[in-house]
Design a protein around this motif. Structure first.
Motif, PDB file in Angstrom:
ATOM      1  N   ARG A 245       0.723  -1.251  -0.099  1.00 49.83           N
ATOM      2  CA  ARG A 245      -0.152  -0.025  -0.014  1.00 49.83           C
ATOM      3  C   ARG A 245       0.912   1.273  -0.216  1.00 49.83           C
ATOM      4  O   ARG A 245       1.390   1.577   1.072  1.00 49.83           O
ATOM      5  N   ALA A 246       1.589   1.757  -1.334  1.00 49.96           N
ATOM      6  CA  ALA A 246       2.318   3.023  -1.632  1.00 49.96           C
ATOM      7  C   ALA A 246       1.648   4.168  -0.830  1.00 49.96           C
ATOM      8  O   ALA A 246       2.141   4.941  -0.150  1.00 49.96           O
ATOM      9  N   GLY A 247       0.264   4.329  -0.796  1.00 52.95           N
ATOM     10  CA  GLY A 247      -0.263   5.528  -0.482  1.00 52.95           C
ATOM     11  C   GLY A 247      -0.366   5.732   0.886  1.00 52.95           C
ATOM     12  O   GLY A 247      -0.106   6.711   1.565  1.00 52.95           O
ATOM     13  N   TYR A 248      -0.812   4.507   1.585  1.00 49.03           N
ATOM     14  CA  TYR A 248      -0.817   4.548   3.254  1.00 49.03           C
ATOM     15  C   TYR A 248       0.647   4.674   3.583  1.00 49.03           C
ATOM     16  O   TYR A 248       0.951   5.306   4.685  1.00 49.03           O
ATOM     17  N   SER A 249       1.513   3.930   2.923  1.00 46.60           N
ATOM     18  CA  SER A 249       2.689   4.058   3.583  1.00 46.60           C
ATOM     19  C   SER A 249       3.329   5.672   3.298  1.00 46.60           C
ATOM     20  O   SER A 249       4.249   6.066   4.379  1.00 46.60           O
ATOM     21  N   ALA A 250       3.025   6.245   2.248  1.00 45.49           N
ATOM     22  CA  ALA A 250       3.366   7.886   2.221  1.00 45.49           C
ATOM     23  C   ALA A 250       2.864   8.529   3.320  1.00 45.49           C
ATOM     24  O   ALA A 250       3.642   9.635   3.763  1.00 45.49           O
ATOM     25  N   ALA A 251       1.414   8.374   3.629  1.00 44.76           N
ATOM     26  CA  ALA A 251       0.928   8.890   4.672  1.00 44.76           C
ATOM     27  C   ALA A 251       1.640   8.754   5.959  1.00 44.76           C
ATOM     28  O   ALA A 251       1.974   9.600   7.098  1.00 44.76           O
ATOM     29  N   ILE A 252       2.270   7.539   6.209  1.00 44.89           N
ATOM     30  CA  ILE A 252       2.941   7.251   7.534  1.00 44.89           C
ATOM     31  C   ILE A 252       4.397   8.083   7.466  1.00 44.89           C
ATOM     32  O   ILE A 252       4.993   8.567   8.595  1.00 44.89           O
ATOM     33  N   SER A 253       5.031   7.986   6.246  1.00 44.47           N
ATOM     34  CA  SER A 253       6.182   8.940   5.960  1.00 44.47           C
ATOM     35  C   SER A 253       5.938  10.400   6.486  1.00 44.47           C
ATOM     36  O   SER A 253       6.727  11.010   6.824  1.00 44.47           O
ATOM     37  N   VAL A 254       4.716  10.856   5.852  1.00 46.08           N
ATOM     38  CA  VAL A 254       4.368  12.329   6.146  1.00 46.08           C
ATOM     39  C   VAL A 254       4.264  12.584   7.607  1.00 46.08           C
ATOM     40  O   VAL A 254       4.769  13.548   8.255  1.00 46.08           O
ATOM     41  N   VAL A 255       3.658  11.585   8.445  1.00 43.61           N
ATOM     42  CA  VAL A 255       3.521  11.862   9.831  1.00 43.61           C
ATOM     43  C   VAL A 255       4.933  11.586  10.471  1.00 43.61           C
ATOM     44  O   VAL A 255       4.937  12.608  11.431  1.00 43.61           O
TER      45      VAL A 255
END
Length: 278
Positions: A245-255
């Protein structure tokens, strides 16, 4: 003259940052040509899921333990290495050596030591009639295991930086305190340690940023997470693990990025007030 460098920084640093923020608003599988815009859906899912407390808790424990452990032990080692004793040059090199080693290599060596069946530590414990703790299988012990290894690897960096700070101190101040009857412990606590505040502040920022982004040792020693799922490792698992899940992973990276930004800002705003530069 600065324009080429600014262009490179913008293209290779800030462009990926903003692209990642955009990806965090998508329901997207890595490699897929199709994506669905979900807005803040990934962020809401992360903070409302049952995994968020475990991930944030593991991140907080790992960061606090590694930063505190590296700095405290590094300071003690630096004080010891600052003494005029035979072999101190070799000792300084030996202390700093683990820091320059590959995290993958360090993780593999220590994994052999901590292995509850074939590890060197298990063999030593069996020799005295004790069973080895399940370092790898127990989530709490797995987190303690990677903390121990990360502190061991990075305390040399703190020790060398603290040692440089100790050697740059004005000797006349310490000698005057000694003439006034101040003991070694008193001189360190009331003179040396306050004069080390710029060094401590520098190490606090650099080790904090490094710990929050620690990945290689965790990946080698606990490849499935198992209690060691920090923010950056959870982001990796979501994008390149079984979830894809690349989109969900990107959200965690932004956090993680926002957390780094806030913590650095708070340190610059409040901690720096206690720093004595002169």
């Amino acid at each position: 003259m600065a324009l080429p460098n600014l262009v490179l920084i913008a293209f290779f640093t800030y462009r990926p940052l903003f692209v990642n923020m955009y990806y965090s608003t998508l329901d997207w599988t890595l490699g897929s040509m199709d994506a669905t815009v979900v807005g803040l859906g990934n962020y809401i899912e992360f903070f409302t899921s049952g995994d968020a407390p475990a991930v944030l808790g593991a991140t907080a424990i790992f960061t606090a333990a590694t930063v505190g452990g590296s700095m405290v032990l590094g300071l003690l080692v630096a004080v010891a290495l600052n003494q005029k004793v035979p072999g101190r040059t070799i000792a300084r090199s030996a202390v700093f050596a683990p820091y320059v080693l590959s995290g993958v290599g360090v993780g593999m060596v220590w994994l052999f030591i901590f292995d509850p069946v074939y590890g060197a530590l298990a063999w030593m414990l069996r020799g005295v009639g004790l069973a080895s703790p399940q370092w790898i299988n127990n989530p709490n012990l797995a987190l303690a295991m990677v903390i121990i290894v990360y502190v061991w690897k990075n305390l040399g960096y703190c020790a060398v930086v603290y040692l440089a700070g100790l050697q740059s101190m004005p000797r006349d101040v310490l000698e005057a305190a000694a003439l006034d009857g101040a003991g070694a412990l008193r001189r360190f606590w009331f003179i040396s340690f306050p004069l080390l505040s710029p060094t401590t502040f520098f190490l606090l920022i650099t080790t904090l940023l490094s710990s929050l982004q620690a990945f290689d040792i965790i990946k080698i020693m606990a490849p499935t997470g198992n209690g060691t799922g920090t923010l950056i490792f959870e982001s990796y698992l979501q994008a390149f693990g079984a979830y894809n899940r690349a989109g969900y992973s990107a959200a965690i990276s932004v956090v993680l990025f926002v957390l780094l930004l806030v913590m650095t800002g708070l340190q610059l705003r409040f901690v720096e007030r206690k720093v004595h530069y002169a």
